[in-house]
Structures are given as C-alpha cells and as structure tokens.
Design an enzyme around this catalytic site. Structure first.
Site, short mmCIF file in Angstrom:
data_model
loop_
_atom_site.label_atom_id
_atom_site.label_comp_id
_atom_site.label_asym_id
_atom_site.label_seq_id
_atom_site.Cartn_x
_atom_site.Cartn_y
_atom_site.Cartn_z
N ARG A 68 -0.48 -4.89 0.08
CA ARG A 68 -1.11 -4.68 1.99
C ARG A 68 -0.23 -4.71 2.85
O ARG A 68 -0.48 -4.05 3.68
CB ARG A 68 -2.31 -6.02 1.25
N HIS A 72 -0.19 -2.37 5.85
CA HIS A 72 0.11 -2.91 7.58
C HIS A 72 1.28 -2.00 8.29
O HIS A 72 1.13 -2.78 9.59
CB HIS A 72 -0.39 -4.01 7.24
N ASN A 100 -5.50 -8.40 11.16
CA ASN A 100 -3.70 -8.91 10.27
C ASN A 100 -4.04 -10.57 10.49
O ASN A 100 -4.00 -11.26 9.76
CB ASN A 100 -2.75 -8.88 10.60
N HIS A 227 -7.62 -0.83 -3.79
CA HIS A 227 -8.89 -1.82 -3.77
C HIS A 227 -8.64 -2.46 -5.28
O HIS A 227 -9.19 -3.52 -5.66
CB HIS A 227 -9.15 -2.17 -3.24
#
Length: 363
Positions: A68, A72, A100, A227
C-alpha cells in the site's frame, strides 16, 4: 462477449516482462530496468528482501502495508518516494493527508532497509526503488503453498521466507522490478488528498484517477486485488452498514449475515480505528479469494463491490480472476509494473536521499 474480452486482455498482458522474467532498459519503462544496481550495489535486492522477510515474519500485516505504501506513493507525483518525507520547513508531509493519516505504515521497515543500503552502497539506491522492491517482495512472502506444487523438491513451508521464491519465480505474483528511480525534492499533500482512490469513490471516479496516470480498467481491477491481504479501518466502510444511499439503510449488495457480523465491531459511532480483514477468508495469503468474496456479496469496501455491480467490463474481470488465480497473478504483476512506471525521476532529476524521511539538504 465478456469472457472473450477478458481472454483477449489476458493475451495482451502476457508481455515479455512476464514471459522472460526480465526487462531490458527501454523507453516503455521510462529508462528503468531490473539490472540497474547490478554493478553499483549488487546485493541491493537481496538486502531488501532479507529485511522485508524479517518484518513480515514479525507481523504478517506488514506485507499489505508495504504494498500500500508503494501504491500511495505512485499515485501522487509518480513513484518518487514523496510519501516518505516528514514535515519540514519547506515540506508539508503527505503523511497527514486524509487517505494517509493514521493509516499508512511501514516507514520503520523502509528506514531499516535504507540504513543497511547506505552502509553497503552509500548514495546509490533510491528510496523510491526501495518501495518498489519491498512491495514485490511482500507479495511473494505471503504466498500460498498450494501454488508451489510444481516444485515438490522444495519445502513449501520454508519457501515463503527465502530468496528461493524469487529465483524460481513462484508463490505469489512475481515480477522483475524495473529500477533506476530517483527521489523527489518535495511532496504534495493536495495531490495525496485528491488523487488517491478512496473507499467510497464511485467507479467512474476511480477509473478516472487511474486513467489520469496512464493506467487502464484492467489495472483498476487487478490492483484492487491487492486487497486480498491486509486490514481496513471501520471508518472506511461504516457507511455501507448504516447509510449507504443516504436513506439510513445498509448497502443492499452486502451479504446480510456478513453485514451483521461487521456491525458487531463497527458501530454507528466510535470504533473508527477498529480493524477488519479486507479478505475475510484468507487475509494473510495472496490469493484470489478477494474476488470470490465480491461475488458472494462479502467484499468489505464500497470500492470493492462496485467492481461487480457498476460495470460489465470490470465485472467480467472480477469473475475471470475469481475463476483463474493464475490469470489474476499475471495481470497483477503486469499492473504493478505499470504502476511503478508512473512518472519516475531518472538521470539527474531529484536525488538519492540518504534518509528517506528528509531531503539531503534538510534544514
């Protein structure tokens, strides 16, 4: 029609990257190539893998956190390690953005990797490349032993914690990581707030955010498959349980028993940071149960469910990945390479940070 479309996409994505297991530097990857550090820091990949393996062994969730972190980073200003910068005189950190704050993690693992690499090869390996390698290694390290059956001579129980996986290219999705990125000289909290797909975004909004960066619908669905590991906070899906459409009712696409189970730990108010597995079946293994869950009405986030209910094109991919784990692995690997190629800084642009949290001229 939908099935044939997916098959066609699958053929298109079986690129030389996956078939040959390597990429030679070329314009298609922004000048990046897997052998970038072979001479300047030959042990770089092994060092990253070793530290990531130790971190994942201590806490399996760290694998999802490192994947992740790379995601990001790349969605804001490109894959330039801007997400790692702390607040300073001239920088407002992306760590404080809505997507975040109190959410992204794994910075200490990146710090540990950077210290090791700076000791071995000072000023050589970028923080952006560390993120890309750590994401790939994390995916491999949470492999499922059943996918290793073709290598019976190796003990599957030990393979998930060794470089054998990388050498054999088995386990979770494997891809050679094109390298040569440099680190940014700034951050963008505005970009972090606006450009990272959110759990409650509509499907058109999510697709638009991907397309702005040169990613397509296959990338949307394949990368959503990340996910299959990790956890999500109650605040990210609460509206699905109590007020999905503004009428005070739960999301009608959510399995009733699953919704009742979630409400036990995610009340109408409070418990924002209570954690739930994104894949309730096998949250610590990289597999395709994420897609099977969506088909059963047991996808956790609204952004998961809309892949099935709001587009025939994305629904066809969800069904294809649920049916064929190897197809999902192939597409996920290619999509991770595609994402990792978003606007990399190369050549003389940016810098190679000595400390991933601050610029070299920090003051």
């Amino acid at each position: 029609m939908a099935t044939s479309m997916v098959c066609l996409v699958a053929l298109c994505l079986l690129s030389p990257l996956l078939l040959a297991g390597a990429v030679v530097g070329n314009p298609g990857y922004g000048g990046l190539f897997p052998q970038f550090y072979d001479h300047s820091c030959p042990k770089a990949k092994e060092m990253v893998h070793s530290i990531v393996a130790q971190a994942v062994a201590r806490e399996t969730r760290m694998a999802a956190s490192l994947v992740r972190l790379h995601f990001h980073d790349c969605f804001v200003k490109g894959c330039d390690a801007s997400v790692l910068l702390d607040n300073s005189t001239n920088i407002v950190s992306e760590k404080g953005s809505n997507p975040n704050r109190n959410s992204i993690r794994g910075f200490e693992v990146v710090d540990q990797i950077k210290v090791a690499l700076e000791t071995a090869c000072p000023g050589t390996v970028s923080c952006a490349d560390i993120l890309a390698l750590a994401a790939r290694d994390s995916t491999i390290l949470v492999c499922s032993p059943p996918f290793l059956s073709s290598h019976k001579s190796t003990n599957p129980a030990s393979m998930c914690d060794s470089l054998t996986l990388i050498k054999l290219q088995v386990g979770g999705p494997y891809w050679e990581v094109p390298l040569g990125r440099r680190d940014s000289l700034g951050a963008s909290i505005q970009g972090s707030n606006n450009d990272i797909p959110a759990p409650n975004n509509t499907l058109p909004t999510i697709i638009t955010k991907f397309k702005r960066l040169g990613l397509n619908v296959v990338d949307v669905v394949a990368l959503s498959g990340g996910h299959t590991i990790g956890l999500s906070r109650c605040t990210s899906f609460r509206q699905r349980l109590y007020n999905q459409s503004g009428n005070g009712l739960a999301d009608s696409t959510l399995d009733v028993s699953f919704a009742a189970q979630l409400r036990q730990g995610c009340p109408r108010s409070g418990g924002d940071n209570n954690l739930f597995p994104l894949d309730a079946v096998s949250s610590t293994k990289f597999d395709n149960f994420y897609f099977k869950n969506i088909l059963a009405g047991r996808g956790l986030l609204s952004s998961d469910e809309v892949l099935l209910t709001k587009s025939a094109e994305t629904a066809a991919l969800v069904k294809a990945y649920a049916d064929d784990v190897h197809l999902f692995f192939q597409h996920f690997a290619q999509s991770m390479v595609n994402m990792g190629n978003i606007s990399p800084l190369t050549g003389s642009k940016g810098e190679i940070r000595k400390n991933c949290r601050r610029l070299n001229n920090y003051h």
